[in-house]
Design a protein around this motif. Structure first.
Motif, PDB file in Angstrom:
ATOM      1  N   ILE A   1      10.742   9.611  14.852  1.00 33.03           N
ATOM      2  CA  ILE A   1       9.812   8.534  15.167  1.00 33.03           C
ATOM      3  C   ILE A   1       8.429   9.089  15.484  1.00 33.03           C
TER       4      ILE A   1
ATOM      5  N   ASN B   1       4.180   4.690   1.635  1.00 38.12           N
ATOM      6  CA  ASN B   1       3.178   4.171   2.556  1.00 38.12           C
ATOM      7  C   ASN B   1       1.773   4.593   2.122  1.00 38.12           C
TER       8      ASN B   1
ATOM      9  N   SER C   1       5.496   7.874  12.702  1.00 35.53           N
ATOM     10  CA  SER C   1       4.919   6.546  12.955  1.00 35.53           C
ATOM     11  C   SER C   1       3.458   6.561  13.363  1.00 35.53           C
ATOM     12  N   ASP C   2       2.779   5.496  12.944  1.00 36.48           N
ATOM     13  CA  ASP C   2       1.394   5.289  13.367  1.00 36.48           C
ATOM     14  C   ASP C   2       1.372   4.580  14.714  1.00 36.48           C
TER      15      ASP C   2
ATOM     16  N   ILE D   1       4.161   2.864  17.868  1.00 41.62           N
ATOM     17  CA  ILE D   1       5.536   2.756  18.363  1.00 41.62           C
ATOM     18  C   ILE D   1       5.591   1.642  19.396  1.00 41.62           C
TER      19      ILE D   1
ATOM     20  N   GLU E   1       0.837   0.383   7.792  1.00 38.04           N
ATOM     21  CA  GLU E   1       1.229   1.410   8.763  1.00 38.04           C
ATOM     22  C   GLU E   1       2.755   1.565   8.807  1.00 38.04           C
ATOM     23  N   ILE E   2       3.177   2.659   9.442  1.00 36.57           N
ATOM     24  CA  ILE E   2       4.591   2.815   9.756  1.00 36.57           C
ATOM     25  C   ILE E   2       4.728   2.530  11.242  1.00 36.57           C
ATOM     26  N   HIS E   3       5.452   1.503  11.543  1.00 36.60           N
ATOM     27  CA  HIS E   3       5.563   1.046  12.927  1.00 36.60           C
ATOM     28  C   HIS E   3       7.011   1.219  13.376  1.00 36.60           C
ATOM     29  N   ALA E   4       7.192   1.963  14.447  1.00 33.63           N
ATOM     30  CA  ALA E   4       8.562   2.187  14.920  1.00 33.63           C
ATOM     31  C   ALA E   4       8.905   1.236  16.041  1.00 33.63           C
TER      32      ALA E   4
END
Ligand code: ATP
Ligand code: MG
Length: 512
Positions: free
Chosen positions: A207, A190, A211-212, A214, A32-35
C-alpha cells in the motif's frame, strides 16, 4: 470538472444487527491509486459493494457522486455501464470456462444473439497481451495459477472499458513475485491509461509503495486520508489509524521450552490424484517437537498443502505411502475422522471452499470439528455448544452481530478466525496451519500469533505453512524449506533468514 472522479458522502449501511458503515466519506482523485485500509470487519468491502451497485440505491443512505453526477445504481450492470468495475475479495471466475470465455463472461462479443468467437478470441488475445498473460487463451481457469487468475480478472474489467477499477485484496493469495507483477501492472495502467484504482489490502508495504492516497476506516467510519508527498506515510501511522493505538511489536515475545519429538513423518510419498504417474511428494521426512512452532516455507506449488492434506487423513493424493509416528508410536490416518481422533488438525488455506459451511452460523461451524465433545448419547448439548462459541467469539474477537450470524456474511478476515476457532475447539496436539493469517489485519495477526504461542506453551506442536517469509521468521522455532515436493533444507531460528531460505530453494530447483 472537479478533481474527484468519485466522492462518497456520508454513506451509511446497516445489516440486521450491524451498522457496517456509519457516515463514511471517501474522495478519490482522477487517475490516482487510492488505498482503502482498515481492520477486519471495518467495512471496506461493504463500502465497495455500495459503490458498485451490489447494494443498490435505497439500501444505503448518503450520496455517490461519480464524475460530477449523483448516481443511484440499481445493480452492478448499472455501475459497469458508467465505467466502474470491481474485482472481489474471492475471485468470481468460472473454473470450467477458458481464459477467453471468462474475459467476456456477461459481456459476450455477439451479433444477433450469437457469440462471435473470432472477435472473442482476437480481443481476448489483445487484452491478455496488455495485462501480460502469456498463456494459451483456451486454457481453462481451473488449470492456471491464482496469479494468472487475478490478471484475467483485470483483463475482464478492461474489456468493459473500465475507468475506475476496484480491487478487494488482490494480492492476498499471491506470492511476492505474482504480487509485484500485479502491482506493476496497476501502476502501468494507471500511468499509461489514466485508470483510477481503489485497492484494498492488508499488506501495508504494498500500500505504501503504490498508493497516491490512503484512506483509513475503522468500525465503519472514516478516520483519515493521507496523501503521498503531503503527509508522512508510514506503516506505523496507518496501523495506529486502523487499530486506534500503537502496535509496538508485530510478533509477540516467545520464550520457548521445547520438548522431545512427538510427531514424525517418514518416507512420505504421494501421487497426483489426476495423474498417477506423477509424484507430488517425493519421499519427505520431517518431525516436530512438543511445544515447538515449526515453519514450512517454500514457493507456491512447492507441495506444502499437498503434504499437509495427505497426512491429514489422506484428504489429498493417491497411492500414498510412508509412516506417521505420534509419541513414538506408529499411527494410521486413513481418513479425516481418524486423523482428528489422533489429535491432528489441519486448517485449510481455502476458507470459503473447504473451511466453512457458509450457510451455517458461527456456532455450528466451530463445533463441527468435535461434536462428540458436546454430545451425550449422540445428542448435541446446544447450551454447551453456545457457551463454547461465545468464548471463541470473544477470545478471537470475531466481529459479528452474534454467534448466530451466517459465516457467509462475515468479512473475510473474520471468516478466517472462525476456521481457526473450529480447530482450536478440537484441542489438537498437532495443529497444522496453512496460511493462517491470509486476509487478516495486522492487529489480529498479532493476536493469532499470541494464540499460537500459547498453544505451544501448553505443549502442543504447531506446524505453520506460510508464503510470508517475515511471518515464518517472526514466529517459528525451526524452519523446513520445501521445493518441488521435497524437503530441501532445515534450519534453526538463529540460522534462518530470507536469504538463507531463498538460496535453499534456488539451489535445489531442478534437482529432483
Ligand atoms: N451480508 C451481510 N449480512 C450481515 N452482516 C454483514 C454482511 N456483510 C457484511 N456484514 C458485516 O459488516 C461488517 C463489515 O464487513 P466488511 O466485509 O465490509 O469488512 P471488511 O472491512 O471488508 O473486512 P475484511 O478485511 O475482513 O475483509 C462486518 O461486521 C460484517 O460482519
Ligand atoms: Mg473485505
Amino acid at each position: 470538472m472537479s478533481d474527484y472522479i468519485l466522492e462518497m458522502r456520508d454513506i451509511t449501511k446497516e445489516f440486521p444487527g450491524v451498522k457496517a458503515l456509519d457516515q463514511v466519506n471517501l474522495k478519490v482523485n482522477h487517475g490516482e491509486i487510492h488505498a482503502l485500509v482498515g481492520e477486519n470487519g471495518a467495512g471496506k468491502s461493504t463500502l465497495m459493494k455500495v459503490l458498485s451497485g451490489i447494494y443498490p440505491y435505497g439500501e444505503y443512505t448518503g450520496d455517490i457522486v461519480y464524475n460530477g453526477q449523483v448516481c443511484s445504481f440499481k445493480d452492478i450492470k448499472d455501475s459497469e455501464n458508467q465505467g466502474i468495475a470491481i474485482i472481489h475479495q474471492e475471485l468470481a471466475l468460472s473454473p470450467y470456462l477458458s481464459i477467453a470465455e471468462n474475459i467476456f463472461l456477461g459481456n459476450e462479443q455477439q451479433s444477433h444473439g450469437i457469440i462471435n468467437w473470432n472477435v472473442t478470441s482476437k480481443k481476448a488475445q489483445e487484452l491478455m497481451d496488455k495485462v501480460g498473460i502469456n498463456l494459451d487463451r483456451n486454457l481453462l481457469i481451473k488449470d492456471i495459477g491464482v496469479g494468472h487468475q487475478q490478471l484475467v480478472e483485470i483483463a475482464k474489467a478492461l474489456a468493459k472499458n473500465c475507468k475506475l477499477l476496484i480491487l478487494d485484496e488482490p494480492t492476498a493469495a499471491l506470492n511476492d513475485e505474482d504480487s509485484d507483477k500485479l502491482l506493476n501492472l496497476l501502476i502501468d495502467l494507471n500511468k499509461k491509461q489514466g485508470l483510477t484504482c481503489i485497492i484494498i489490502s492488508h499488506k501495508l508495504n504494498e500500500i505504501t509503495k503504490i498508493s497516491d492516497q490512503i484512506t483509513v476506516i475503522r468500525d465503519g467510519s472514516t478516520i483519515e486520508t493521507m496523501t503521498k508527498g503531503k503527509d508522512e506515510i508510514t506503516e506505523d501511522r496507518i496501523i495506529k489509524g486502523m487499530v486506534g493505538r500503537d502496535l509496538l511489536e508485530r510478533y509477540p515475545k516467545r520464550d520457548a521450552e521445547i520438548g522431545d519429538i512427538n510427531f514424525e513423518v517418514r518416507d512420505w510419498v504421494v501421487y497426483d490424484p489426476l495423474d498417477e504417474e506423477r509424484q507430488r511428494i517425493k519421499g519427505v521426512n520431517f518431525n516436530v517437537k512438543k511445544g515447538e512452532i515449526l515453519g514450512i516455507s517454500g514457493l507456491m506449488g512447492a507441495g506444502r498443502t499437498e503434504l499437509a492434506m495427505s497426512i491429514f487423513g489422506k484428504s489429498y493424493g493417491k497411492n500414498i505411502s510412508g509412516e506417521i509416528f505420534k509419541d513414538g508410536r506408529k499411527i494410521e490416518c486413513r481418513d479425516v475422522v481418524e486423523a482428528i481422533s489422533h489429535g491432528i488438525a489441519y486448517l485449510t488455506e481455502d476458507r470459503k471452499g473447504a473451511g466453512l459451511i457458509l450457510s451455517d452460523d458461527i456456532r455450528k461451524n466451530i463445533s463441527l470439528s468435535d461434536l462428540w465433545k458436546i454430545s451425550k448419547r449422540g445428542i448435541v448439548n446446544t447450551d454447551l455448544e453456545l457457551e463454547h462459541a461465545k468464548n471463541f467469539r470473544e477470545k478471537l474477537r470475531i466481529k459479528s452481530s452474534s454467534i448466530f450470524q451466517a459465516t457467509g456474511n462475515l468479512s473475510g478476515g473474520n471468516q478466517q478466525k472462525v476456521v481457526l476457532a473450529k480447530w482450536l475447539f478440537s484441542e489438537p496436539d498437532i495443529l497444522i496451519l496453512d496460511e493462517p493469517t491470509r486476509g487478516i489485519d495486522v492487529g489480529a495477526k498479532y493476536e493469532i500469533y499470541a494464540i499460537i504461542n500459547e498453544l505451544a506453551e501448553q505443549g502442543k506442536s504447531i506446524i505453520v505453512i506460510s508464503s510470508e517469509l517475515p511471518e515464518i521468521l517472526g514466529i517459528c522455532d525451526r524452519v523446513y524449506v520445501m521445493n518441488e515436493g521435497q524437503m530441501v533444507g532445515e534450519m534453526d531460528r538463529s540460522q534462518a533468514t530470507q536469504e538463507s531460505i531463498m538460496s535453499c530453494i534456488i539451489q535445489s530447483t531442478g534437482k529432483y
